[in-house]
Design a protein around this motif. Structure first.
Motif, PDB file in Angstrom:
ATOM      1  N   GLY A 131       0.811  -1.206   0.000  1.00 30.66           N
ATOM      2  CA  GLY A 131       0.000   0.000   0.000  1.00 30.66           C
ATOM      3  C   GLY A 131       0.844   1.256   0.000  1.00 30.66           C
ATOM      4  O   GLY A 131       1.980   1.264   0.496  1.00 30.66           O
ATOM      5  N   ARG A 161       0.224   5.352   1.007  1.00 31.78           N
ATOM      6  CA  ARG A 161      -0.719   6.264   1.652  1.00 31.78           C
ATOM      7  C   ARG A 161      -0.201   7.700   1.554  1.00 31.78           C
ATOM      8  O   ARG A 161       0.981   7.959   1.757  1.00 31.78           O
ATOM      9  CB  ARG A 161      -0.905   5.880   3.124  1.00 31.78           C
ATOM     10  CG  ARG A 161      -1.938   6.709   3.831  1.00 31.78           C
ATOM     11  CD  ARG A 161      -2.171   6.254   5.265  1.00 31.78           C
ATOM     12  NE  ARG A 161      -1.021   6.556   6.097  1.00 31.78           N
ATOM     13  CZ  ARG A 161      -0.348   5.682   6.810  1.00 31.78           C
ATOM     14  NH1 ARG A 161      -0.677   4.406   6.778  1.00 31.78           N
ATOM     15  NH2 ARG A 161       0.669   6.046   7.548  1.00 31.78           N
ATOM     16  N   ARG A 169      -5.377   6.047   0.650  1.00 27.76           N
ATOM     17  CA  ARG A 169      -4.468   4.903   0.522  1.00 27.76           C
ATOM     18  C   ARG A 169      -4.839   4.105  -0.721  1.00 27.76           C
ATOM     19  O   ARG A 169      -6.005   3.804  -0.959  1.00 27.76           O
ATOM     20  CB  ARG A 169      -4.579   3.999   1.738  1.00 27.76           C
ATOM     21  CG  ARG A 169      -3.673   2.786   1.662  1.00 27.76           C
ATOM     22  CD  ARG A 169      -3.836   1.911   2.897  1.00 27.76           C
ATOM     23  NE  ARG A 169      -2.938   0.796   2.844  1.00 27.76           N
ATOM     24  CZ  ARG A 169      -3.211  -0.362   2.253  1.00 27.76           C
ATOM     25  NH1 ARG A 169      -4.357  -0.558   1.662  1.00 27.76           N
ATOM     26  NH2 ARG A 169      -2.322  -1.338   2.254  1.00 27.76           N
ATOM     27  N   HIS A 184      -9.736   2.828   8.104  1.00 29.53           N
ATOM     28  CA  HIS A 184      -9.809   2.977   6.644  1.00 29.53           C
ATOM     29  C   HIS A 184     -11.099   2.389   6.096  1.00 29.53           C
ATOM     30  O   HIS A 184     -11.584   1.375   6.577  1.00 29.53           O
ATOM     31  CB  HIS A 184      -8.583   2.359   5.958  1.00 29.53           C
ATOM     32  CG  HIS A 184      -8.291   0.947   6.348  1.00 29.53           C
ATOM     33  ND1 HIS A 184      -8.780  -0.136   5.661  1.00 29.53           N
ATOM     34  CD2 HIS A 184      -7.548   0.446   7.361  1.00 29.53           C
ATOM     35  CE1 HIS A 184      -8.347  -1.252   6.226  1.00 29.53           C
ATOM     36  NE2 HIS A 184      -7.596  -0.932   7.262  1.00 29.53           N
TER      37      HIS A 184
END
Length: 181
Positions: free
Chosen positions: A63, A65, A75, A125
Motif C-alpha cells: 500500500g 498512503r 491509501r 480505513h
C-alpha cells in the motif's frame, strides 16, 4: 473464535514513512507519504459452495498512503490472496488479486493520543475497489471481476521515527461475483 473473525484480515507488517515535509519555519511538520508491505493470514467469512471449504489462508499486500494533513488521507492498496481446500473439502485452488482506494483517518491524531503515548497509534480505513478471482482447480475460470467494499482498523506501534509495526484488521465485502472460490 473463527466466527468472531468473519472476514477479518490479520496482517503483521512494517510501515516505512517517506519524505519528511518542512514548513516555512524549517521545522519538520509530518510525513505525507508512507509505504506498507504486508504478509499474513486471513479467514473467509462466508461459505464458499457446497462441498468446498477453506481454513486460514495466506495473503500479501502493498500500500501507498498520502496524508493531506495529520488526520485525513488516501491509501492505494494492492493485495494477493491464495486459498485451497482443507479437511474434507473437494479439491480446489484459487487466487484473488485486488486493488482498492480507501479514505484513511488517523484516529490517534483525531483523539490526541500524543497526550498519553508517543509510540501507539490507530488508523481507520474505508473504501472500495476491484478484485479478480482466478479459479485454477477444478477448472480454470479465466478470472471473475468482482467489486468490493472494505473497512478496517490498523493499530500501529512506532519502532522509530520512520518505521512502525502494525496489524491490519479488515473486512472485504464482495459484490457482482459470478463464481465461487
Amino acid at each position: 473464535m473463527k466466527k468472531l473473525l468473519l472476514g477479518l484480515v490479520l496482517v503483521c507488517c512494517y510501515s516505512y514513512q517517506l519524505n519528511a515535509q518542512e514548513n516555512n519555519t524549517g521545522k519538520e511538520n509530518f510525513d505525507h507519504w508512507s509505504i506498507d508491505l504486508g504478509a499474513g493470514i486471513y479467514e473467509i467469512g462466508a461459505p464458499l459452495s457446497d462441498g468446498y471449504n477453506a481454513d486460514i489462508l495466506f495473503q500479501a499486500s502493498f500500500g501507498v498512503r498520502y496524508m493531506f494533513n495529520e488526520k485525513f488521507g488516501l491509501r492505494l492498496g494492492l493485495g494477493y490472496n491464495s486459498f485451497s481446500e482443507t479437511g474434507t473439502s473437494l479439491p480446489f485452488q484459487s487466487n484473488l488479486y485486488r486493488a482498492s482506494i480507501e479514505g484513511v483517518v488517523n484516529l490517534g491524531n483525531v483523539l490526541d493520543f500524543q497526550n498519553w503515548t508517543d509510540r501507539f497509534n490507530v488508523l481507520v480505513h474505508v473504501g472500495g475497489g476491484f478484485s479478480s478471482l482466478n479459479v485454477i482447480e477444478p477448472t480454470d475460470n479465466g478470472g471473475d471481476l468482482i467489486t468490493h467494499l472494505s473497512i478496517g482498523f490498523t493499530p500501529q506501534f512506532k519502532l522509530s521515527n520512520r518505521l512502525s509495526l502494525f496489524l491490519d484488521f479488515a473486512a472485504f465485502i464482495n459484490y457482482n461475483r459470478n463464481y465461487s472460490a
